[in-house]
Scaffold this motif. Structure first.
Motif, PDB file in Angstrom:
ATOM      1  N   PRO A 149      73.302  51.929 125.350  1.00 33.60           N
ATOM      2  CA  PRO A 149      72.334  52.843 124.868  1.00 33.60           C
ATOM      3  C   PRO A 149      72.623  52.967 123.252  1.00 33.60           C
ATOM      4  CG  PRO A 149      73.574  53.870 126.494  1.00 33.60           C
ATOM      5  CD  PRO A 149      74.192  52.431 126.307  1.00 33.60           C
ATOM      6  N   HIS A 150      71.404  52.867 122.807  1.00 32.50           N
ATOM      7  CA  HIS A 150      71.374  53.324 121.240  1.00 32.50           C
ATOM      8  C   HIS A 150      72.333  54.391 120.781  1.00 32.50           C
ATOM      9  CE1 HIS A 150      68.207  50.352 120.566  1.00 32.50           C
ATOM     10  NE2 HIS A 150      67.393  50.988 121.230  1.00 32.50           N
ATOM     11  N   THR A 210      73.386  57.687 118.862  1.00 28.38           N
ATOM     12  CA  THR A 210      72.695  59.100 118.699  1.00 28.38           C
ATOM     13  C   THR A 210      73.440  59.683 117.459  1.00 28.38           C
ATOM     14  OG1 THR A 210      73.882  60.400 120.154  1.00 28.38           O
ATOM     15  CG2 THR A 210      72.072  59.300 121.071  1.00 28.38           C
ATOM     16  N   GLN A 262      64.920  60.066 114.073  1.00 31.63           N
ATOM     17  CA  GLN A 262      64.573  58.907 114.525  1.00 31.63           C
ATOM     18  C   GLN A 262      63.623  58.370 113.829  1.00 31.63           C
ATOM     19  OE1 GLN A 262      62.863  60.218 118.455  1.00 31.63           O
ATOM     20  NE2 GLN A 262      64.780  61.038 119.387  1.00 31.63           N
ATOM     21  N   CYS A 282      67.654  54.890 116.208  1.00 31.01           N
ATOM     22  CA  CYS A 282      66.772  54.001 117.260  1.00 31.01           C
ATOM     23  C   CYS A 282      66.538  54.867 118.639  1.00 31.01           C
ATOM     24  CB  CYS A 282      67.306  52.767 117.595  1.00 31.01           C
ATOM     25  SG  CYS A 282      67.115  51.443 116.312  1.00 31.01           S
ATOM     26  N   THR A 283      65.407  54.943 119.176  1.00 30.94           N
ATOM     27  CA  THR A 283      65.209  55.186 120.478  1.00 30.94           C
ATOM     28  C   THR A 283      64.734  53.899 121.309  1.00 30.94           C
ATOM     29  OG1 THR A 283      62.879  55.739 120.216  1.00 30.94           O
ATOM     30  CG2 THR A 283      64.702  57.424 119.824  1.00 30.94           C
ATOM     31  N   THR A 284      64.445  54.003 122.606  1.00 28.66           N
ATOM     32  CA  THR A 284      63.924  53.028 123.539  1.00 28.66           C
ATOM     33  C   THR A 284      62.661  52.722 123.220  1.00 28.66           C
ATOM     34  OG1 THR A 284      63.466  54.772 125.272  1.00 28.66           O
ATOM     35  CG2 THR A 284      65.612  53.244 125.391  1.00 28.66           C
ATOM     36  N   SER A 285      61.716  53.517 122.530  1.00 26.32           N
ATOM     37  CA  SER A 285      60.485  53.360 122.337  1.00 26.32           C
ATOM     38  C   SER A 285      60.394  52.865 120.863  1.00 26.32           C
ATOM     39  CB  SER A 285      59.675  54.645 122.277  1.00 26.32           C
ATOM     40  OG  SER A 285      60.138  55.674 121.424  1.00 26.32           O
ATOM     41  N   THR A 286      61.264  52.699 120.187  1.00 24.42           N
ATOM     42  CA  THR A 286      61.138  52.098 118.653  1.00 24.42           C
ATOM     43  C   THR A 286      62.065  50.877 118.665  1.00 24.42           C
ATOM     44  OG1 THR A 286      62.904  53.584 117.899  1.00 24.42           O
ATOM     45  CG2 THR A 286      60.722  54.194 117.446  1.00 24.42           C
ATOM     46  N   ALA A 321      75.796  56.743 125.380  1.00 25.68           N
ATOM     47  CA  ALA A 321      75.581  56.541 123.830  1.00 25.68           C
ATOM     48  C   ALA A 321      76.716  57.168 123.164  1.00 25.68           C
ATOM     49  CB  ALA A 321      74.139  57.307 123.639  1.00 25.68           C
TER      50      ALA A 321
END
Ligand SMILES: [Ca+2]
Ligand SMILES: [Ca+2]
Length: 512
Positions: A374-375, A377, A383, A394-398, A430
């Motif tokens: 996991p990225h 946090t 974000q 980072c997130t899973t959408s970026t 994470a």
């Protein structure tokens, strides 16, 4: 399974990207390792290529500036069946930019992509905004990451201890032409094109490369030519890995194409590197270097001095124009860019295919996603977004499914090979950066300088003049903006400025 490598630059931690630990509480300050791809654990406990018969090693193709001899790389062996360096090809068709005697030929050697003052004054170069510059040795740097000689006590360790690499020359001076890249993709994959190309393809004596690394980017949308090539390769079990690009904005092509493993760059801490593009198109992220402002580096972001890292140490060459024969020109340099995060992923995919050769391209995607950590946090850093496009969380959408983990990816591949994919669980959780007080101190130093590492994209002045302009020319630049990704060679042995090499627009419009 085996000991960690004995290579000098691995042991002295210059090559931190292959570090033994992914713990945020190892080392000190910005020496934290939360972003690294867990290579040492992969090598020592899950899979070591040195124990694999060379004929069983997955060939990985590097489409770039070509080959340069280096003491810490394997020489091209005339016996292709047992060679670490399989025969390549020169696909640079346009003699004006080729830098050799011109045209496509079987010599993949990199003659240097420098631009001399007299060349820069020519109309074709001026039209592209392609000014005087030193040779990049871009392909050489990528080859070192993938397959530098491991366990020879000197230099660095490559991702694969027993590599088979096909170095193909597609980029000459000022960048690369699309048709040359597409031709090389089909050639290394030994796939019959379902689209027309400028020239028929020569025979390829190599086994099929199943991984193709493209550390190139262009600002335009994927386009039919690229997507067709990617799909043709995918249908033959060949996976394309591409860099997300370095404009701290939208993902460039071909990373933006469907079915391409698109790789964004992280820094050593696991934050997005200040330059890396990001967005929903990214598949996975891993370290690409994220240097501070030392050694004349001009694109370090506001937070570089607090949250930057040491860049990616890899093979280089210490001349600025044509290559110099002989080992005295062997050198190493520190690079930064998504150009260097892509081969981290390509090298790990190659090992996954060694372990489980029957994996399809879709399987590879599934395995990368399932095995990623996991990225990291942070409660202090925002974000990634268009409004916060520099160093960011980072997130899973970026930034894709997570951070590349070589050990977990290979463990996943082994279980799939053994028919036990259902038994795979990813144990990672994470990491919270502020859990380490040394990291928290650095983050607070950064935030004291500015609330963000970079201003919003729509307020951003390009760091390199013309870097994001269309290549134009030839009636609007239908193929504009196809570049060798920015790279920075700093400190270490060579010095050069970060730059973007622009692509030539003299490519066939029918392919877009
Ligand atoms: Ca040539
Ligand atoms: Ca070595």
């Amino acid at each position: 399974m085996s000991a960690a490598p004995n290579d000098a630059q691995y042991l002295n931690n210059s090559q931190w990207w292959a570090s033994a630990s992914t713990s945020a509480s190892s080392g000190s300050g910005t020496r934290q390792n939360a972003g690294v791809p867990n290579l040492t654990r992969a090598w020592t406990t899950e899979y070591n290529g040195a124990s694999t018969a060379l004929a069983s090693v997955t060939p990985v193709a590097v489409l770039d500036t070509g080959r340069v001899a280096h003491d810490d790389l394997y020489p091209r062996d005339t016996n292709q069946a047992t060679s670490h360096a399989l025969p390549g090809h020169d696909f640079v068709a346009d003699a004006q930019f080729a830098g050799d005697s011109g045209g496509r030929d079987s010599d993949e050697s990199d003659p240097g992509d420098f631009v001399s003052p007299s060349e820069a004054s020519q109309a074709a170069f001026r039209q592209l905004g392609c000014g005087v510059q030193d040779s990049s040795w871009h392909g050489l740097a990528i080859e070192g990451i993938l397959g530098a000689r491991t366990n020879n006590s000197s230099g660095m360790a490559g991702i694969h201890a027993n590599p088979r690499i096909v170095a193909v020359r597609v980029a000459g001076k000022c960048g690369a032409d699309l048709d040359d890249i597409l031709s090389a993709m089909y050639w290394v994959a030994k796939v019959n094109p379902s689209q027309s190309l400028d020239a028929s393809l020569p025979s390829n004596p190599n086994p099929r490369a199943r991984v193709v690394n493209i550390s190139f980017g262009g600002s335009e949308s994927c386009g039919l030519g690229y997507q067709t090539a990617v799909n043709d390769l995918k249908n033959n079990g060949v996976v394309v890995v591409a860099s997300a690009g370095n404009e701290h904005g939208a993902v460039s092509r071909p990373a933006s194409c469907q079915n391409v493993v698109a790789v964004a760059a992280l820094n050593r801490l696991g934050l997005k590197s200040t330059y890396s593009n990001f967005g929903a198109a990214v598949t996975i992220s891993t370290v690409g270097g994220d240097p501070g402002p030392g050694a004349g580096y001009t694109d370090a972001g506001v937070w570089g001095s607090a949250l930057g890292d040491d860049g990616i140490f890899t093979t280089s060459h210490n001349t600025n124009s044509a290559p110099s024969l002989g080992t005295s020109s062997n050198s190493y340099a520190i690079y930064a860019g998504t150009s260097f995060s892509a081969p981290m992923v390509a090298g790990v995919i190659g090992m996954m295919l060694d372990v489980a050769p029957s994996l399809s391209v879709d399987d590879v995607f599934r395995g990368l996603r399932a095995s990623a950590r996991p990225h990291v946090t942070s409660t202090l850093i925002g974000q990634c977004s268009n409004d916060n496009p520099g160093r960011c969380m980072c997130t899973t959408s970026t930034c894709g499914a997570g951070m590349l983990d070589a050990y977990e990816a290979l463990r996943w591949a082994r279980l799939v090979r053994d028919g036990q994919e259902g038994a795979y669980t990813n144990p990672a959780t994470a990491q919270v950066l502020e859990a380490d007080p040394l990291v928290e101190t650095r983050i607070r130093q950064a935030l004291a300088m500015s609330s963000k590492d970079r201003v919003a994209n729509n307020q951003q002045t390009p760091a390199t003049t013309g870097a994001t302009a269309s290549a134009g020319g030839g009636g609007g630049g239908a193929f504009g903006g196809l570049w060798v990704l920015a790279l920075a060679l700093m400190a270490a042995v060579r010095q050069a400025w970060p730059r973007l090499l622009r692509a030539r627009s003299s490519v066939r419009r029918a392919l877009v």
